[in-house]
Every structure is written in structure tokens, then in C-alpha cells.
Design an enzyme around this catalytic site. Structure first.
Site, mmCIF file in Angstrom:
data_model
loop_
_atom_site.group_PDB
_atom_site.id
_atom_site.type_symbol
_atom_site.label_atom_id
_atom_site.label_comp_id
_atom_site.label_asym_id
_atom_site.label_seq_id
_atom_site.Cartn_x
_atom_site.Cartn_y
_atom_site.Cartn_z
ATOM 1 N N LYS A 13 0.834 -1.214 0.000
ATOM 2 C CA LYS A 13 0.000 0.000 0.000
ATOM 3 C C LYS A 13 0.864 1.259 0.000
ATOM 4 O O LYS A 13 0.623 2.184 -0.780
ATOM 5 C CB LYS A 13 -0.946 -0.031 1.209
ATOM 6 C CG LYS A 13 -1.926 1.129 1.259
ATOM 7 C CD LYS A 13 -3.188 0.758 2.002
ATOM 8 C CE LYS A 13 -3.027 0.786 3.507
ATOM 9 N NZ LYS A 13 -2.853 2.167 4.032
ATOM 10 N N SER A 14 1.868 1.295 0.857
ATOM 11 C CA SER A 14 2.720 2.493 0.931
ATOM 12 C C SER A 14 3.409 2.758 -0.403
ATOM 13 O O SER A 14 3.480 3.900 -0.871
ATOM 14 C CB SER A 14 3.784 2.309 2.016
ATOM 15 O OG SER A 14 3.183 2.248 3.280
ATOM 16 N N ARG A 113 -8.548 12.204 12.646
ATOM 17 C CA ARG A 113 -7.116 11.912 12.847
ATOM 18 C C ARG A 113 -6.265 13.187 12.839
ATOM 19 O O ARG A 113 -6.605 14.170 12.191
ATOM 20 C CB ARG A 113 -6.654 10.892 11.795
ATOM 21 C CG ARG A 113 -7.378 9.562 11.997
ATOM 22 C CD ARG A 113 -6.968 8.528 11.008
ATOM 23 N NE ARG A 113 -5.575 8.149 11.158
ATOM 24 C CZ ARG A 113 -4.938 7.355 10.303
ATOM 25 N NH1 ARG A 113 -5.577 6.884 9.252
ATOM 26 N NH2 ARG A 113 -3.688 7.046 10.501
ATOM 27 N N SER A 157 7.053 9.019 12.068
ATOM 28 C CA SER A 157 5.957 8.878 11.115
ATOM 29 C C SER A 157 6.454 9.065 9.691
ATOM 30 O O SER A 157 6.939 10.134 9.326
ATOM 31 C CB SER A 157 4.853 9.902 11.419
ATOM 32 O OG SER A 157 4.010 10.041 10.295
ATOM 33 N N ASP A 304 1.572 -1.174 11.957
ATOM 34 C CA ASP A 304 0.245 -1.576 11.479
ATOM 35 C C ASP A 304 -0.106 -3.020 11.859
ATOM 36 O O ASP A 304 -1.229 -3.469 11.631
ATOM 37 C CB ASP A 304 0.173 -1.430 9.952
ATOM 38 C CG ASP A 304 0.253 0.030 9.519
ATOM 39 O OD1 ASP A 304 -0.135 0.914 10.299
ATOM 40 O OD2 ASP A 304 0.724 0.287 8.391
HETATM 41 C C1 S3P Z 1 2.335 4.835 6.139
HETATM 42 C C2 S3P Z 1 2.875 5.187 7.348
HETATM 43 C C3 S3P Z 1 2.358 4.735 8.653
HETATM 44 C C4 S3P Z 1 1.389 3.557 8.509
HETATM 45 C C5 S3P Z 1 0.434 3.742 7.371
HETATM 46 C C6 S3P Z 1 1.168 3.937 6.059
HETATM 47 C C7 S3P Z 1 2.944 5.347 4.897
HETATM 48 O O1 S3P Z 1 1.672 5.805 9.257
HETATM 49 O O2 S3P Z 1 0.693 3.362 9.704
HETATM 50 O O3 S3P Z 1 -0.418 2.621 7.272
HETATM 51 O O4 S3P Z 1 2.663 4.811 3.815
HETATM 52 O O5 S3P Z 1 3.730 6.308 4.986
HETATM 53 P P1 S3P Z 1 2.432 6.885 10.175
HETATM 54 O O6 S3P Z 1 3.337 7.661 9.307
HETATM 55 O O7 S3P Z 1 1.343 7.749 10.728
HETATM 56 O O8 S3P Z 1 3.115 6.086 11.237
#
Ligand code: S3P
Length: 418
Positions: A13-14, A113, A157, A304
Site C-alpha cells: 500500500k505504501s 485523525r 511517522s 500496522d
Molecule cells: C504509512 C505510514 C504509517 C502507517 C500507514 C502507512 C505510509 O503511518 O501506519 O499505514 O505509507 O507512509 P504513520 O506515518 O502515521 O506512522
């Protein structure tokens, strides 16, 4: 329940979000294969289209014709990010560096959020950001000429880090982001692979103004989706499961390490490099599971996966203690409160801590109904726990898995044997 066979989980996903964003920001055609076609990624595609990018219908193999940052122009409607925090926070960085006014909106969960964590660094770079008193959505960004910044984030983050790096890229300015612990590093890797000048020193990432070239992306399997099947195999009474082509980037695989420490048998096969990411087949077989301890330093690499780990802990021998996981309170749901109350609702022993939880495992049957609060990862974690022998768990909203893994229930049924 036994497991057998092999499974290719959907694309990460990322990396999928970023492949679209970098495709649009690059100059020229970028071919993307294996993108995750889930609600969250569709949200990023929709926001990019609203800003004028040429993003085709997502398919297993397609091309984005990037026209550079200047091609992103004033949107005519609010930018609907659905349930996706990644869409909101990454695209807020892009919008801040363009001479546009963009209002980000989302569903009820996303609207709650915290967005100050991206608003503050973007303001420090020169954007003007309007937020409601509660700090969530709708968020309006008045973008324009940004200047360089060195930002110290209070939270580890990847979304905050990426917002700053994307703002710097689009604005053509220097930026440094320092975080308390290293979060997932896909943005840095993808920037560097496209000719972006990125320097990493400990928990700091710096970007020097540089243009991006177009580059093809083959999206590897999502380790966060693979985690559910690794857990299923760990909880099984026999067999083994091969998870093919999983991204095994160190910043993402904390869960597999913990599951191994708990007693599951896990082997990595055919580790290879695909487009700047390490990829491997991961084979998981059951073992005698015991409780574990997870502290602040362990959290970023499995942020996650903690709901799944908590569900495994409910079936492991002894106690599992998770601390330093405050970030879970501001995910798609308050995952500390929701995991603990759901574990208790099905008869497991669990206790909420301010920054985590304590779970005492047992092998007694767990039964009851789960309230997901529309959180995809809660639905999947308890879906896996429900598949373990002796358990009977009903999920209130099975459809919310569409956010990250639309075919989850089909795949879950496919790898189980009586
Ligand atoms: C993500 C970062 C994480 C993760 C999210 C996807 C990303 O969040 O929990 O599902 O793709 O950069 P945070 O940056 O808030 O930790």
C-alpha cells in the site's frame, strides 16, 4: 485448522501511493505493475486527478504520463481522501508547494485523525494551513512559494517525513526531517532511485533540490497484508504457507521477527532486489507460541501489525506486554482501546495500558462478536483469530477490508485446510 499452499498477497500500500505520486511528479512515462487496487490507493489516484494529473484507471499494468510538479493545478472540488491518512498527509506536502488552495476531506474516521503533525512543518516552510479546533479534517492548505526547513518531528511517522520531503521536492528547496526513530523509508528509496538527492544520517533525512526522472515501479507484496497470513500459519495446527514476493524492507518486517521470537517457524527464501526494495518468499509454519514483550523501539517496524500480534498473543502461552505504542490511538480507530475491548468481548484476558496493552494467552475457545469501527486491520486480525481451531468470531463489518485488501476473505478461505 491447517494451512497449505502458496499465496501472493496484493501490492504494498505504501509503495502503491508513492508510485502514483512520483509517477505524476516525474517527467515522462512511468510504468507501474502490481499496484494495490484498494480504496486507499484509489483515493490517492482521485486526488491526483483532481489536481490535474493524468492517472489512468488502475490495472495490474499501466503507465502514468508524468508532466512534472507544474502540471498540478488548482482543484475545482475538495480533495476526498476517503479513509486514507497516507493520501491526506503525503498529498498535503505536494499541495503546500503549489500556488493553489486545496481542501482535504475524508470519512468520519479520517476526519478525526491528527493533521497538525503535517500542518506545522508545512507552515514552517511557508504554507498557510487552516484546521478545525480538533486538528483533523477538513484541512485547507494555501500553498505557494516555500522555503527550506529543518524539521524535528515528535513522532516517528513516514507520513510526516514524506509530507516534508514531497513539499521540498515540489518547491525545489532543501529540507531535513529528523524523527525520534526511523519510520518506513520508501519515500527516500523512491526519491533516490529517480535521481533525487537524498542523504540519510541516523534518524535524519535530507533532500537537496533535484528534478525527478520517470521510472517504472514493480510493486512488491505488502508485508502488512502478508502479516495476517503469517499469523494464520503460526496459529494453525499443521502445514505451512508460502507467501510469495513479499517486501522484506527492514523498516517493515518487525512483525515477522516477533512472530519468530514467539515460536513460529519462519524462513525467507530467494531474497532478491526488485526496484530498490528487498523482496523474498516467506514460508511460515506453526510452532508452540509463547508471549513476548514489545517496546517503543520495536513499534515503527510493525506499527500496522500490532492488532494482529495482539490476537496471536491471545493464543500464546503466558503474557505479552506492548508499550510505547501511543501512535495506535490515532490510527483508523483507537487500536489500543478497540483491540483490548474486542479481545475481552470474545473471552480473552487483556488489559489496556496508557501506551499499549497486556494480554494473557490461553488455549480456551474464543467466541463472540467484534466491533471493527470500520477499521480494516481490526477486521482482518480478528478474522484470522476466528479461523484458529475452536474459535467462533463474528465480525460486524467484513467489507471494511476494502481499504487495503479487497480479496482478503477469499484468500483467507483459500489457504485453510480442515
Ligand atoms: C504509512 C505510514 C504509517 C502507517 C500507514 C502507512 C505510509 O503511518 O501506519 O499505514 O505509507 O507512509 P504513520 O506515518 O502515521 O506512522
Amino acid at each position: 485448522m491447517k494451512v497449505s499452499g502458496s499465496l501472493r498477497v496484493p501490492g504494498d500500500k505504501s509503495i502503491s501511493h508513492r508510485a502514483l505520486i512520483f509517477g505524476a511528479l516525474g517527467e515522462g512515462p512511468s510504468r507501474i505493475t502490481g499496484i494495490l487496487r484498494s480504496a486507499d490507493v484509489h483515493s490517492t489516484a482521485g486526488v491526483l486527478r483532481e489536481l490535474g494529473a493524468d492517472i489512468p484507471v488502475l490495472s495490474s499494468d499501466f503507465v502514468v504520463h508524468g508532466r512534472g510538479p507544474e502540471s498540478l493545478t488548482q482543484p475545482l472540488a475538495p480533495l476526498d481522501c476517503g479513509n486514507s491518512g497516507t493520501t491526506t498527509r503525503l498529498m498535503s506536502g505536494v499541495a503546500a508547494a503549489r500556488p493553489i488552495d486545496a481542501t482535504f476531506v475524508g470519512d468520519a474516521s479520517l476526519s478525526r485523525r491528527p493533521m497538525r503533525r503535517v500542518a506545522r512543518p508545512l507552515e514552517a516552510m511557508g504554507a498557510r494551513v487552516e484546521l478545525p479546533a480538533h486538528g483533523g479534517l477538513p484541512m485547507t492548505i494555501h500553498g505557494g512559494t516555500l522555503h527550506e526547513a529543518a524539521w524535528k518531528s515528535e513522532v516517528a511517522s513516514a507520513q510526516v517525513k514524506s509530507a516534508v520531503l514531497l513539499a521540498a521536492l515540489v518547491a525545489g528547496v532543501r529540507a531535513t526531517v529528523t524523527e525520534p526513530a526511523r519510520s518506513r523509508d520508501h519515500t527516500e528509496r523512491m526519491l533516490a532511485a529517480r535521481g533525487g538527492r537524498v542523504r540519510i544520517e541516523g534518524c535524519s533525512v535530507s533532500f537537496e533540490p533535484s528534478a525527478l526522472r520517470a521510472l517504472d515501479t514493480a510493486v512488491p507484496g505488502d508485508p502488512s497484508s502478508a502479516a495476517f497470513f503469517a499469523a494464520l500459519a503460526a496459529l494453525a495446527t499443521g502445514g505451512e504457507l508460502r507467501l510469495e514476493g513479499v517486501c522484506v524492507n527492514d523498516t517493515r518486517i518487525g512483525f515477522l521477527g516477533q512472530l519468530r521470537r514467539m515460536g513460529a517457524r519462519i524462513t525467507e527464501l530467494e531474497r532478491r532486489d526488485e526496484g530498490g526494495e528487498s523482496v523474498a518468499d516467506v514460508v511460515v509454519a506453526p510452532g508452540t507460541l509463547r508471549g513476548t514483550t514489545i517496546g517503543e523501539a520495536d513499534v515503527p517496524a510493525m506499527v500496522d501489525e500490532i492488532p494482529m500480534l495482539a490476537c496471536v498473543a491471545a493464543r500464546a502461552e503466558g503474557e505479552t506486554v506492548i508499550t510505547g505504542a501511543n501512535e495506535l490511538r490515532v490510527k483508523e480507530s483507537d487500536r489500543i482501546a478497540a483491540v483490548v475491548s474486542n479481545l475481552r468481548a470474545i473471552g480473552a484476558e487483556a488489559e489496556e495500558l496508557p501506551d499499549g496493552m497486556r494480554i494473557t494467552g490461553s488455549d480456551r475457545p474464543l467466541a463472540g462478536r467484534i466491533v471493527t469501527h470500520g477499521d480494516h486491520r481490526l477486521a482482518m486480525a480478528f478474522g484470522v483469530l476466528g479461523a484458529a481451531s475452536g474459535n467462533a468470531i463474528e465480525i460486524d463489518d467484513r467489507d471494511c477490508v476494502a481499504v487495503s485488501y479487497p480479496d482478503f476473505w477469499r484468500d483467507l478461505a483459500r489457504v485453510q485446510r480442515a
